[in-house]
Design an enzyme around this catalytic site. Structure first.
Site, mmCIF file in Angstrom:
data_model
loop_
_atom_site.group_PDB
_atom_site.id
_atom_site.type_symbol
_atom_site.label_atom_id
_atom_site.label_comp_id
_atom_site.label_asym_id
_atom_site.label_seq_id
_atom_site.Cartn_x
_atom_site.Cartn_y
_atom_site.Cartn_z
ATOM 1 N N GLY A 112 19.912 63.046 48.890
ATOM 2 C CA GLY A 112 20.262 63.943 50.101
ATOM 3 C C GLY A 112 21.125 65.359 49.873
ATOM 4 O O GLY A 112 21.096 66.031 50.594
ATOM 5 N N THR A 116 15.596 67.991 44.614
ATOM 6 C CA THR A 116 14.199 68.271 44.690
ATOM 7 C C THR A 116 13.982 69.668 45.309
ATOM 8 O O THR A 116 13.051 70.366 44.337
ATOM 9 C CB THR A 116 13.329 67.301 45.649
ATOM 10 O OG1 THR A 116 13.723 65.758 45.044
ATOM 11 C CG2 THR A 116 11.919 67.401 45.658
ATOM 12 N N ASN A 161 18.249 60.553 53.548
ATOM 13 C CA ASN A 161 17.665 61.670 53.071
ATOM 14 C C ASN A 161 16.111 61.628 53.518
ATOM 15 O O ASN A 161 15.133 60.636 53.348
ATOM 16 C CB ASN A 161 17.501 61.862 51.508
ATOM 17 C CG ASN A 161 16.759 63.133 51.129
ATOM 18 O OD1 ASN A 161 16.271 63.889 51.973
ATOM 19 N ND2 ASN A 161 16.679 63.156 49.827
ATOM 20 N N SER A 164 13.458 61.848 50.383
ATOM 21 C CA SER A 164 14.268 61.169 49.275
ATOM 22 C C SER A 164 13.412 60.928 48.198
ATOM 23 O O SER A 164 12.359 60.207 48.272
ATOM 24 C CB SER A 164 14.943 59.831 49.529
ATOM 25 O OG SER A 164 15.608 59.441 48.319
ATOM 26 N N SER A 165 13.475 61.345 46.729
ATOM 27 C CA SER A 165 12.726 61.081 45.636
ATOM 28 C C SER A 165 13.013 59.530 45.262
ATOM 29 O O SER A 165 13.917 59.065 45.023
ATOM 30 C CB SER A 165 13.029 61.963 44.423
ATOM 31 O OG SER A 165 12.820 63.387 44.798
ATOM 32 N N GLY A 388 19.082 60.348 43.476
ATOM 33 C CA GLY A 388 20.464 61.008 43.390
ATOM 34 C C GLY A 388 21.401 59.180 43.502
ATOM 35 O O GLY A 388 20.668 58.262 44.112
ATOM 36 N N GLU A 390 23.076 56.390 45.016
ATOM 37 C CA GLU A 390 23.080 56.028 46.633
ATOM 38 C C GLU A 390 23.556 54.633 46.841
ATOM 39 O O GLU A 390 23.629 53.736 45.730
ATOM 40 C CB GLU A 390 21.706 55.857 46.959
ATOM 41 C CG GLU A 390 20.684 55.117 46.024
ATOM 42 C CD GLU A 390 19.205 55.304 46.494
ATOM 43 O OE1 GLU A 390 18.814 56.492 46.949
ATOM 44 O OE2 GLU A 390 18.577 54.317 46.365
#
Length: 1089
Positions: A112, A116, A161, A164-165, A388, A390
């Site tokens: 977050g 990206t 997020n 989120s990726s 990221g 997390e």
């Protein structure tokens, strides 16, 4: 009164904190956090630590990502503009082109923090500034369109997020030698497959599911059996279906368009959607226990997923509730069918769903790679956008792998910015006081060590190798073995249902349940056989395994795969010149202007920003091997160009002394030169660019001279053709050079004020204009591509300027309103412009040149030829004034004596007598040795700002900004730039209401052992702040008008800016310095002070 809005890049921009935190007066966590907060609250999200970019997520769209910013940052030095991701990207791109070295950017930060979005801006900037034809444009389109496609299938909403990726991505953009992006390659890491079958509270599955449900048309919904999201078990577990600020229906159209651009055919697109829908329907198949065996609760639910996947429903039921197992007995092998229980059947269903989704995702990545692959690599820029760090309420195997990869990225940052840099100073013999820091290699070894002691992943693989079937009890065995192997490690603790790792970013508790099964990641052969029986080629293509070959060796586990990928990634990054973006998440509410002090402080600490500042402040901004430095800057002196003859170190010293660099700005190592401040490096770069620019101008001048010669020969011939056989010629006009601007508009801002800022001037001359009484008055006649201007002068009758003579625009004629032009047949200089309202009788010595240019412009605009008539009795209409006036007047031409016209007015007729000129059939005389001397207007009158650009090339950029004289300035007041937040009311997103369960995991994590070790290493006294550069005390001047530099060697300034004057040149181009940048500027824009 409406307050003027200024662009954020304006020179009178408000100063908010410091742009580069190397310049902080105190190097403490408090000072760093306070500086970031001050800038964040003033909407400045970017800050530098030397070359490292810090980016704070604003949680709103910022105004400074337009084409204007792309222009500002392209080719500019870092100090010229405020910190920006475009500056870092431009630096990468230019370094790749100049040094011929591959570049990469490592974007890191917790979930977050905005990684990206940062990657998108980098790819967008590269796409804009790099050239290329249709093929290159196609590659650019695919690179940009890959973002929405991979986000749809690889991103999801988490509690941290909204986008989120859930996979890692390293995107290599490949370039030709000319800097055009002509290929690319994506490497993807560890898709979070478990999200397909289950999600935590307040989270969603991957975006594509909701996009399909919201965006599919009626025909698609019917064919795919699309219902509302709460109908599907794989979507309704979390109870969250919508995301604030996300339009799933619109995003679905973008996803489908992206597939089209990438080259995925319509048939394959349909089957992709069938697999997505098939997975949803597969999840609704539930099982009940019947005599210790699992069976499908409702066989009706088998038909639709079987139809979508092209398989037999009965066979689907069979493979979900039983498994074929091979047994060996007495050297013989036989297969037996084992019926599964309810839990095992549910696991098998989920395994099939995850395998389908993961293989579909891999297909999409491969489709992008095939669309942009190139046979051989030249240059590349790699963009690492990876999940990221997390922490969730429950952290499982996926979080363990994600946080391990982030631990490796932190190690790269430490290795290259703190450890390697300090070691390099020692190796090169540079004076250096070591700076302590926490090295997280100890945590990486805890996770990935193979032996002595074995790391967590090695222990995990050993346990998985002995698992049988579903492997009940394996997780408990794993926990016991971990306690034995790493139980005494200071960064590891265990508890009854899991273990804790003291990561660089804080302590994380991992739930051991499911670790072994997810690490084993085996898809049973029954399910592979089932999918290989599909009636769809595409689905069979996703399962290419050959099941008839004997399997030898241990299957690759998910943990060992991600470990290999992480180490391969590190090796790839180490081969490139790295750049860093450190993203910071200011809050957990996802709201703009919300600043959580403790959260930001925690990130500042674990990212090592303080240590980074200390190393950067004490160290050197630039270092280069001697021979590479010589190659880059050899052009600066005749001794080093094209080749330095002598020791390389002496050549480097010669170059540094030739630019008068202070001795304290550089040190010579054993093999490299070290330069202290970026400004010193920028000096070298600007001088290098100026040298190249000088050579380019020499070539350009020669070419333009040749082209202009040809053009003006043609123009004079065309001009002669207009009058040929129609009008007598003057002796001096037949072979005259065309100048264009006879008024010297570059020195006449009082006339330029009536033209648009970059309006080109074709012709300018002082002419005689005759009124209704044939009284002559002077007018300035200006011809531009927009029309004809007649400018006169009047005395100001009132106001503070009363009594002064001022220029006034008397008339402007559009080309469309001009009907024709009439002249006499004699050698006089009179002509009449006939216009729709009234006509103008004018006299000009340069009428032939004017008529030639007017004819050309008229035809360009109206698409018809200008009518020019010749007769000795001319009639023209006069302007109607008041109640009377109007009507027409007559001009009669008669034969007289001499070359000067004699005027005799009488009533409404003007009689003009003049002697005979050269015959009407005269053409140009033979030129002296064939030589022509002329001053082409398109070389001299390329007006870009308030005054002309003195013999500089034209610039075709349109603008409707008008010029005003110094006495009528209409510039913005010289006040500070208002906060950007005041210009537009920010949208306030709705709160995320977490009213279910315990949300303590969203709090700032305990820093654990990593935090303690970090605090031990940062108690050294920081080096002093750099001294400010002394101000120049030489001659100075003040800007009268705004000037925007249009070339690499020009400077820009605003009205009233003070410029240090370095050199005055008779050409009108002076040399000066402003805002630390030295360059050329027009002398008529300033006044000396």
């Amino acid at each position: 009164m409406i307050q003027a809005k200024y662009h954020w890049q304006s020179q009178n921009v408000k100063q908010s904190g410091v742009d580069d935190m190397v310049l902080l007066s105190k190097i403490t966590e408090d000072a760093i956090v306070e500086n970031l907060k001050k800038r964040y609250m003033d909407d400045y999200i970017f800050t530098y630590i030397g070359p490292v970019l810090i980016s704070v997520n604003p949680f709103k769209q910022m105004p400074y990502f337009s084409d204007r910013e792309i222009e500002l940052y392209q080719g500019a030095a870092q100090y010229e503009n405020p910190p920006h991701i475009y500056a870092l990207t431009d630096n990468m791109y230019r370094n790749m082109m100049i040094d011929g070295e591959n570049q990469c950017v490592i974007i890191s930060g917790e979930s977050g923090a905005g990684k990206t979005v940062a990657a998108k801006y980098i790819m967008g900037y590269i796409s804009k500034v790099s050239g290329g034809g249709p093929k290159v444009q196609h590659v650019k389109d695919i690179i940009l369109q890959s973002n929405p496609l991979l986000e749809a299938f690889g991103n999801a909403k988490t509690v941290r997020n909204n986008n989120s990726s859930r996979f890692g991505k390293y995107f290599e953009i490949q370039f030709s030698r000319g800097g055009e992006p002509d290929g690319g390659k994506i490497s993807n890491f560890l898709l979070e497959k478990s999200r397909v079958v289950s999600q935590n509270e307040n989270e969603r599955n991957f975006h594509i599911y909701y996009q399909l449900i919201e965006g599919a048309n009626n025909q698609q919904k019917e064919g795919l059996g699309i219902m509302t999201p709460d109908y599907y078990y794989y979507l309704n577990q979390s109870g969250t279906y919508k995301v604030d600020g996300t339009n799933d229906s619109k995003d679905f159209q973008e996803t489908m368009e992206a597939m089209q651009v990438i080259g995925i055919t319509d048939d394959i697109q349909t089957q992709v959607l069938q697999i997505i829908a098939g997975i949803l329907h597969l999840g609704n198949i539930s099982f009940i226990e019947a005599g210790n065996y699992g069976q499908v609760e409702s066989t009706d639910l088998l038909a639709f997923p079987a139809y979508l996947l092209g398989i037999d429903p009965t066979r689907l039921q069979d493979k979900l509730t039983s498994r074929k197992m091979d047994s060996k007995w007495g050297g013989k092998s036989e297969s037996i069918n084992v019926t599964l229980n309810q839990e095992q059947a549910t696991y098998t269903r989920d395994a099939l769903a995850k395998a389908l989704y993961a293989r579909l995702f891999d297909y999409l990545v491969e489709a992008i790679n095939k669309a942009i692959q190139k046979p051989h690599e030249e240059f590349s820029i790699g963009v690492l956008d990876i999940y990221g760090f997390e922490i969730f309420k429950r952290n499982g195997f996926e979080q363990f792998c994600i946080n391990f990869v982030n631990e490796k990225l932190q190690q790269i940052f430490i290795e290259l910015t703190l450890k390697a840099e300090q070691e390099e100073y020692v190796e090169e013999g540079i004076k250096w006081t070591p700076i302590e820091y926490f090295n997280n290699k100890i945590v990486c070894d805890l996770i990935e060590n193979k032996l002595n002691p074995p790391g967590i992943m090695s222990v995990l693989d050993d346990v998985c190798a002995t698992m049988y079937a579903k492997g009940e009890g394996a997780d408990g065995t794993l926990l016991q073995k971990l306690q034995g192997a790493v139980g005494t490690h200071e960064h590891f603790n265990s508890f009854n249902s899991g273990f804790v790792i003291h990561h660089y970013a804080g302590k994380v508790s991992y739930d051991i349940n499911g670790f072994c099964e997810r690490n084993r990641d085996v898809l049973f052969t029954d399910l592979i056989e089932l999918m290989q029986s599909s009636g769809y080629d595409f689905i069979r293509h996703l399962f290419p395994e050959n099941l008839n070959t004997d399997k030898k060796g241990r299957p690759t586990s998910a943990g060992s795969k991600i470990k290999k990928q992480a180490n391969d990634l590190v090796n790839t990054l180490m081969k490139c010149t790295p750049h860093y973006i450190r993203c910071i998440k200011p809050n957990e509410t996802k709201r703009p202007k919300d600043w959580e002090e403790s959260r930001v402080r925690h990130q500042v600490e674990y990212l090592g920003l303080r240590e980074n500042i200390r190393v950067r402040r004490a160290g050197f901004a630039y270092r280069r091997i001697f021979n590479k430095f010589l190659m880059r800057y050899a052009i600066l002196t005749v001794e080093t160009w094209p080749c330095w003859r002598g020791p390389e170190q002496q050549g480097v010293l010669h170059l540094l002394r030739s630019v008068n660099m202070d001795n304290d700005q550089y040190q010579m190592g054993r093999t490299k030169v070290f330069i202290k401040n970026p400004e010193s490096l920028f000096l070298l770069e600007e001088m290098r660019e100026r040298k190249f620019d000088t050579f380019a101008r020499t070539i350009q001048k020669a070419w333009r001279r040749y082209i202009a010669r040809k053009k003006y020969e043609q123009m004079r011939e065309e001009a002669s053709d207009i009058l040929y056989n129609s009008k007598e010629r003057r002796k001096n006009s037949i072979n005259r050079n065309f100048v264009g601007d006879y008024l010297g508009l570059e020195q006449r801002p009082e006339l330029r004020q009536f033209l648009a800022k970059r309006e080109r001037v074709d012709f300018a001359d002082s002419v005689n204009k005759f009124d209704r009484r044939f009284k002559s008055i002077k007018r300035d006649l200006i011809l531009t591509p927009k029309g004809i201007y007649l400018i006169g002068r009047e005395k100001v009758k009132k106001g503070p300027e009363k009594g002064q003579i001022k220029e006034v625009l008397k008339r402007k004629m559009e080309f469309g309103s001009i009907t024709n032009v009439s002249l006499s047949t004699r050698q006089d200089d009179f002509f009449i412009l006939h216009e729709a309202q009234y006509d103008s009788l004018l006299e000009s010595n340069f009428k032939t040149e004017f008529l030639s240019l007017l004819s050309k412009r008229y035809e360009d605009v109206t698409k018809r030829k200008l009518t020019i008539s010749f007769t000795d009795r001319l009639e023209f209409r006069v302007k109607k004034e008041g109640w009377g006036g109007g009507g027409s007047r007559v001009v009669v031409f008669q034969r007289g004596q001499g070359d000067l016209a004699q005027l005799k007015p009488g009533g409404k007729t003007l009689t003009i007598t003049i002697g005979d000129g050269l015959p009407k059939s005269s053409s140009k005389l033979k030129e002296n040795n064939g030589a022509l001397t002329f001053c082409p207007p398109f070389l001299t009158l390329a007006h870009q700002n308030g005054a002309a650009q003195f013999s500089r090339a034209p610039h075709n950029q349109p603008s409707d900004i008008t010029y005003s004289s110094p006495h009528k300035q209409n510039w913005p007041p010289n006040t500070a730039l208002p906060k950007l937040g005041n210009q537009r009311a920010p949208r306030t997103p709705t709160h995320n209401q977490y009213n279910q369960g315990n949300m303590d995991f969203l709090n700032v994590p305990d820093q654990g052992m990593s935090g303690k070790q970090r605090k031990r290493s940062i108690n050294q006294r920081p080096p002093p702040a750099p001294k400010p550069q002394p101000r120049s005390q030489g001659p100075r001047c003040r800007a009268l008008y705004q000037y925007i530099g249009q070339d690499t060697d020009e400077i820009s300034f605003e009205v009233n800016d003070i410029i240090d004057l370095i050199k005055e040149d008779p050409s009108g181009w002076w040399t000066g310095r402003i805002h630390g940048r030295e360059g050329l500027f027009p002398g008529n824009y300033v006044e000396k002070i």
